[in-house]
Design a protein around this motif. Structure first.
Motif, PDB file in Angstrom:
ATOM      1  N   LEU A  67       4.924  12.002 -44.110  1.00  0.00           N
ATOM      2  CA  LEU A  67       5.067  10.761 -44.847  1.00  0.00           C
ATOM      3  C   LEU A  67       3.336  10.196 -44.781  1.00  0.00           C
ATOM      4  N   LEU A  68       2.611  10.140 -43.753  1.00  0.00           N
ATOM      5  CA  LEU A  68       1.213   9.738 -43.772  1.00  0.00           C
ATOM      6  C   LEU A  68       0.677  10.695 -44.946  1.00  0.00           C
ATOM      7  N   SER A  69       0.630  11.942 -44.970  1.00  0.00           N
ATOM      8  CA  SER A  69       0.014  12.860 -45.865  1.00  0.00           C
ATOM      9  C   SER A  69       0.293  12.271 -47.620  1.00  0.00           C
ATOM     10  N   VAL A  70       1.675  12.053 -47.621  1.00  0.00           N
ATOM     11  CA  VAL A  70       1.926  11.764 -48.894  1.00  0.00           C
ATOM     12  C   VAL A  70       1.421  10.147 -49.283  1.00  0.00           C
ATOM     13  N   ALA A  71       1.497   9.492 -47.979  1.00  0.00           N
ATOM     14  CA  ALA A  71       0.903   8.084 -48.261  1.00  0.00           C
ATOM     15  C   ALA A  71      -0.703   8.118 -48.626  1.00  0.00           C
ATOM     16  N   LEU A  72      -1.111   8.907 -47.993  1.00  0.00           N
ATOM     17  CA  LEU A  72      -2.845   8.870 -48.144  1.00  0.00           C
ATOM     18  C   LEU A  72      -2.946   9.617 -49.598  1.00  0.00           C
ATOM     19  N   PHE A  73      -2.274  10.499 -49.813  1.00  0.00           N
ATOM     20  CA  PHE A  73      -2.610  11.365 -51.262  1.00  0.00           C
ATOM     21  C   PHE A  73      -2.335  10.064 -52.433  1.00  0.00           C
ATOM     22  N   ALA A  74      -1.184   9.403 -52.255  1.00  0.00           N
ATOM     23  CA  ALA A  74      -0.709   8.522 -53.371  1.00  0.00           C
ATOM     24  C   ALA A  74      -1.730   7.138 -53.221  1.00  0.00           C
ATOM     25  N   LEU A  75      -2.363   6.884 -52.286  1.00  0.00           N
ATOM     26  CA  LEU A  75      -3.251   5.869 -52.083  1.00  0.00           C
ATOM     27  C   LEU A  75      -4.438   6.148 -52.515  1.00  0.00           C
ATOM     28  N   TRP A  76      -5.060   7.601 -52.462  1.00  0.00           N
ATOM     29  CA  TRP A  76      -6.331   8.176 -52.975  1.00  0.00           C
ATOM     30  C   TRP A  76      -6.105   8.017 -54.559  1.00  0.00           C
ATOM     31  N   LEU A  77      -5.100   8.480 -55.212  1.00  0.00           N
ATOM     32  CA  LEU A  77      -5.117   8.436 -56.409  1.00  0.00           C
ATOM     33  C   LEU A  77      -4.937   6.872 -57.040  1.00  0.00           C
ATOM     34  N   VAL A  78      -4.201   6.016 -56.595  1.00  0.00           N
ATOM     35  CA  VAL A  78      -4.101   4.754 -56.630  1.00  0.00           C
ATOM     36  C   VAL A  78      -5.415   3.908 -56.741  1.00  0.00           C
ATOM     37  N   LEU A  79      -6.185   4.185 -55.847  1.00  0.00           N
ATOM     38  CA  LEU A  79      -7.568   3.503 -55.500  1.00  0.00           C
ATOM     39  C   LEU A  79      -8.509   3.965 -56.464  1.00  0.00           C
ATOM     40  N   ASN A  80      -8.369   5.295 -57.088  1.00  0.00           N
ATOM     41  CA  ASN A  80      -9.585   5.803 -58.042  1.00  0.00           C
ATOM     42  C   ASN A  80      -8.900   5.601 -59.230  1.00  0.00           C
ATOM     43  N   LEU A  81      -7.585   5.230 -59.400  1.00  0.00           N
ATOM     44  CA  LEU A  81      -6.886   4.868 -60.814  1.00  0.00           C
ATOM     45  C   LEU A  81      -7.188   6.136 -61.893  1.00  0.00           C
ATOM     46  N   SER A  82      -7.160   7.240 -61.231  1.00  0.00           N
ATOM     47  CA  SER A  82      -7.049   8.802 -62.038  1.00  0.00           C
ATOM     48  C   SER A  82      -6.468   9.750 -61.283  1.00  0.00           C
ATOM     49  N   VAL A  83      -5.723  10.518 -62.315  1.00  0.00           N
ATOM     50  CA  VAL A  83      -5.152  11.689 -61.738  1.00  0.00           C
ATOM     51  C   VAL A  83      -6.042  13.070 -62.364  1.00  0.00           C
TER      52      VAL A  83
ATOM     53  N   PRO B 189      -8.034  16.398 -62.157  1.00  0.00           N
ATOM     54  CA  PRO B 189      -8.136  17.459 -61.216  1.00  0.00           C
ATOM     55  C   PRO B 189      -8.810  17.172 -60.098  1.00  0.00           C
ATOM     56  N   GLY B 190      -9.786  16.776 -60.151  1.00  0.00           N
ATOM     57  CA  GLY B 190     -10.791  16.540 -58.923  1.00  0.00           C
ATOM     58  C   GLY B 190     -10.201  15.488 -57.883  1.00  0.00           C
ATOM     59  N   ASN B 191      -9.698  14.371 -58.623  1.00  0.00           N
ATOM     60  CA  ASN B 191      -9.010  13.405 -57.673  1.00  0.00           C
ATOM     61  C   ASN B 191      -7.629  13.995 -57.026  1.00  0.00           C
ATOM     62  N   LEU B 192      -6.904  14.726 -57.606  1.00  0.00           N
ATOM     63  CA  LEU B 192      -5.758  15.515 -57.147  1.00  0.00           C
ATOM     64  C   LEU B 192      -6.232  16.076 -56.117  1.00  0.00           C
ATOM     65  N   LEU B 193      -7.299  17.057 -56.057  1.00  0.00           N
ATOM     66  CA  LEU B 193      -7.781  17.794 -55.121  1.00  0.00           C
ATOM     67  C   LEU B 193      -8.173  17.136 -54.026  1.00  0.00           C
ATOM     68  N   LEU B 194      -9.023  15.978 -54.230  1.00  0.00           N
ATOM     69  CA  LEU B 194      -9.604  15.444 -53.002  1.00  0.00           C
ATOM     70  C   LEU B 194      -8.404  14.685 -52.412  1.00  0.00           C
ATOM     71  N   GLY B 195      -7.507  13.879 -52.951  1.00  0.00           N
ATOM     72  CA  GLY B 195      -6.362  13.490 -52.574  1.00  0.00           C
ATOM     73  C   GLY B 195      -5.531  14.318 -51.307  1.00  0.00           C
ATOM     74  N   ALA B 196      -5.207  15.468 -52.253  1.00  0.00           N
ATOM     75  CA  ALA B 196      -4.533  16.789 -51.219  1.00  0.00           C
ATOM     76  C   ALA B 196      -5.468  16.752 -50.218  1.00  0.00           C
ATOM     77  N   ALA B 197      -6.690  16.952 -50.227  1.00  0.00           N
ATOM     78  CA  ALA B 197      -7.362  17.372 -49.220  1.00  0.00           C
ATOM     79  C   ALA B 197      -7.340  16.361 -47.996  1.00  0.00           C
ATOM     80  N   LEU B 198      -7.469  15.067 -48.683  1.00  0.00           N
ATOM     81  CA  LEU B 198      -7.340  14.089 -47.759  1.00  0.00           C
ATOM     82  C   LEU B 198      -6.125  13.675 -46.972  1.00  0.00           C
ATOM     83  N   GLY B 199      -5.211  14.011 -47.787  1.00  0.00           N
ATOM     84  CA  GLY B 199      -3.463  14.053 -47.373  1.00  0.00           C
ATOM     85  C   GLY B 199      -3.276  15.078 -46.200  1.00  0.00           C
ATOM     86  N   ILE B 200      -3.820  16.175 -46.343  1.00  0.00           N
ATOM     87  CA  ILE B 200      -3.529  17.239 -45.435  1.00  0.00           C
ATOM     88  C   ILE B 200      -4.528  17.033 -44.162  1.00  0.00           C
TER      89      ILE B 200
END
Length: 162
Positions: free
Chosen positions: A9-25, A27-38
């Motif tokens: 749940l923390l991984s999903v929340a961090l991934f979603a928070l990264w995308l919301v804070l960057n206001l972008s989906v 590929p780079g933000n998806l990759l960084l968000g996934a890296a942060l979430g993992i």
């Protein structure tokens, strides 16, 4: 799977928070968000010595609702106490509350609850976790306050975590 995602749940929340804070989906933000979430939960896992066993979701919902009501009520009481401070001084005091709750996660939740409810401040926890020293902004009846605190906050947390 739990080794890769110790806190899914923390991984999903961090991934979603990264995308919301960057206001972008992008590929780079998806990759960084996934890296942060993992990576963040993996790197922080050793700092968390025990895993919480949360039970009774209905009790959790009732506790959250009760804390929300108490926050509103306490805000009004503190505002009233501040506004009438010239004519009626608040009776601030420290209260020793005996605790039955021993779970570290439950005590952390109790600390957060006392922090968000205006008029109370967590001051000290005995080394053996048996007594909590709490500062109360305006107190009329200490035994009634202790019983309210234990019934409203401590007992539901014991049901949830112990």
């Amino acid at each position: 799977m739990s080794r890769l995602f110790p806190a899914p749940l923390l991984s999903v929340a961090l991934f979603a928070l990264w995308l919301v804070l960057n206001l972008s989906v992008s590929p780079g933000n998806l990759l960084l968000g996934a890296a942060l979430g993992i990576l963040a939960p993996l790197l922080m896992a050793p700092l968390r010595p025990q895993h919480a066993r949360v039970r009774r979701p209905l009790t959790i919902a009732r506790l959250i609702g009760r804390v929300g009501i108490d926050v509103i009520h306490s805000n009004l009481e503190v505002a009233k106490g501040v506004l009438r401070a010239g004519s009626h001084q608040p009776r601030s005091t420290f209260v020793h509350i005996p605790l039955d709750l021993r779970d570290a996660h439950g005590l952390a939740a109790l600390a957060m609850i006392t922090t968000v409810v205006p008029g109370t401040i967590w001051s000290e926890l005995a080394l053996d976790r048996s007594v909590l020293l709490l500062h109360v902004f305006d107190l009329d009846d200490e035994p009634a306050f202790i019983e309210h605190f234990k019934t409203t906050y401590e007992r539901p947390l014991m049901e949830i975590f112990e």
